[in-house]
Design a protein around this motif. Structure first.
Motif, PDB file in Angstrom:
ATOM      1  N   PRO A  21       0.797  -1.237   0.000  1.00 49.27           N
ATOM      2  CA  PRO A  21       0.000   0.000   0.000  1.00 49.27           C
ATOM      3  C   PRO A  21       0.825   1.281   0.000  1.00 49.27           C
ATOM      4  CG  PRO A  21      -0.980  -1.599   1.485  1.00 49.27           C
ATOM      5  CD  PRO A  21       0.341  -2.170   1.055  1.00 49.27           C
ATOM      6  N   GLU A  22       2.040   1.234   0.577  1.00 47.64           N
ATOM      7  CA  GLU A  22       2.889   2.434   0.563  1.00 47.64           C
ATOM      8  C   GLU A  22       3.320   2.779  -0.855  1.00 47.64           C
ATOM      9  OE1 GLU A  22       5.675   3.254   3.735  1.00 47.64           O
ATOM     10  OE2 GLU A  22       5.187   1.303   4.628  1.00 47.64           O
ATOM     11  N   LEU A  23       3.547   1.769  -1.690  1.00 42.71           N
ATOM     12  CA  LEU A  23       3.889   2.029  -3.087  1.00 42.71           C
ATOM     13  C   LEU A  23       2.674   2.528  -3.854  1.00 42.71           C
ATOM     14  CD1 LEU A  23       6.136  -0.994  -4.156  1.00 42.71           C
ATOM     15  CD2 LEU A  23       6.788   1.129  -3.005  1.00 42.71           C
ATOM     16  N   LEU A  24       1.554   1.868  -3.649  1.00 40.94           N
ATOM     17  CA  LEU A  24       0.353   2.213  -4.399  1.00 40.94           C
ATOM     18  C   LEU A  24      -0.154   3.607  -4.041  1.00 40.94           C
ATOM     19  CD1 LEU A  24      -1.603  -1.177  -4.277  1.00 40.94           C
ATOM     20  CD2 LEU A  24       0.061  -0.370  -5.964  1.00 40.94           C
ATOM     21  N   GLY A  25       0.158   4.071  -2.834  1.00 41.35           N
ATOM     22  CA  GLY A  25      -0.306   5.389  -2.415  1.00 41.35           C
ATOM     23  C   GLY A  25       0.648   6.516  -2.729  1.00 41.35           C
ATOM     24  N   ALA A  26       1.725   6.217  -3.452  1.00 43.04           N
ATOM     25  CA  ALA A  26       2.757   7.224  -3.696  1.00 43.04           C
ATOM     26  C   ALA A  26       2.599   7.964  -5.013  1.00 43.04           C
ATOM     27  CB  ALA A  26       4.131   6.570  -3.644  1.00 43.04           C
ATOM     28  N   GLY A  27       1.471   7.794  -5.673  1.00 42.62           N
ATOM     29  CA  GLY A  27       1.254   8.495  -6.929  1.00 42.62           C
ATOM     30  C   GLY A  27       1.625   7.661  -8.138  1.00 42.62           C
ATOM     31  N   GLU A  28       1.614   8.302  -9.298  1.00 42.35           N
ATOM     32  CA  GLU A  28       1.802   7.594 -10.559  1.00 42.35           C
ATOM     33  C   GLU A  28       3.169   7.816 -11.188  1.00 42.35           C
ATOM     34  OE1 GLU A  28      -0.371   5.405 -11.755  1.00 42.35           O
ATOM     35  OE2 GLU A  28      -1.580   5.784  -9.970  1.00 42.35           O
ATOM     36  N   ARG A  29       4.035   8.563 -10.552  1.00 47.45           N
ATOM     37  CA  ARG A  29       5.342   8.840 -11.145  1.00 47.45           C
ATOM     38  C   ARG A  29       6.229   7.601 -11.096  1.00 47.45           C
ATOM     39  NH1 ARG A  29       5.948  14.464 -11.355  1.00 47.45           N
ATOM     40  NH2 ARG A  29       7.739  14.078 -12.716  1.00 47.45           N
TER      41      ARG A  29
END
Length: 246
Positions: A64-72
């Motif tokens: 979830p930390e990766l998925l919540g970090a935006g699309e860059r």
């Protein structure tokens, strides 16, 4: 390469018993990506969380930390046990449709080549456990661990992580590699006697992308002892990396 195509963030996963604090000591040269250290549940900075039962579960809980970090575009970096977590996290991120642009694996053999014998650590008291760990990996700050307060904090975490590593090694010894699509950069210390460059070569079976294997100065803990050189290398590689067309 445009600004929007650059890898601007790298999530970093520590070695067994470690925390995100090891990455806060790295230099930050101009042009380097933003570093985001991740902490494992049940570790020194996350004592209120239940520890993971295995490495795939650990990766799933970090996803979830990766998925919540935006699309860059982002990269993943893992060292020693953290490299295995990073690999499992990449599998999970690819399944979720948010893969890293590059996976950097440091000081860790491929899953099928992990050096492990169950009797190495089984039934050992703390002194013998630390002695065995130091023989395998060198660089362990045994002097620091003579501090009783530090030792009481670190030893349960280190024992738990070594158990995770051991179970993962046994499960993957004869398992067919499951490749990611992400490109790999595999780094091995020339003086590392356990996570050798020869054992790291088998990471080539774990990606359908481009796999680059490099030897760098230092032993198993080159991420601590030669941080400036490592950051310079990573800044150069990430700045020049051609992003895949996902």
């Amino acid at each position: 390469m445009t600004e929007s195509d650059r890898i601007e963030q790298m999530f970093c996963l520590p070695y067994a018993g470690g925390t995100s604090m090891i990455f806060s000591k790295w230099p930050r040269p101009a042009g380097a990506p933003r570093l985001s250290g991740l902490d494992y549940p049940g570790h020194l900075l996350t004592m209120g969380q239940a520890p993971a039962a295995d490495l795939p579960e650990l990766a799933a809980r970090l996803l979830p930390e990766l998925l919540g970090a935006g699309e860059r575009p982002y990269a993943l970096f893992g060292v020693s046990m953290g490299a295995l977590v990073a690999y499992e996290l990449t599998l999970a991120a690819e399944a979720a449709g948010r893969p890293p642009a590059l996976l950097v694996l440091a000081a860790c053999p491929a899953p099928s080549q992990l050096p492990w014998e169950p009797e190495w650590f089984g039934g050992l008291d703390d002194d013998a456990f630390l002695g065995t760990f130091a023989d395998l990996y060198r660089g362990l700050d045994l002097e620091m661990l003579t501090n009783r307060a530090i030792r009481e904090l670190v030893m349960p975490v280190l024992r738990h992580d070594v158990g995770l590593y051991g179970r993962y090694a046994e499960a993957n010894r004869n398992r067919t590699p499951v490749p990611v699509s992400t490109d790999l950069l595999v780094l091995s210390g020339v003086e590392d006697i356990t996570a050798t460059a020869a054992r790291a070569e088998s990471w080539r079976d774990y990606s359908t992308g481009v796999v680059e294997c490099l030897e760098v100065p230092g032993d198993h803990f080159f991420v601590d002892e030669r941080a400036a050189e490592l950051v310079a290398l990573l800044t150069d590689r990430l700045g020049a990396h051609r992003l895949p067309a996902w």
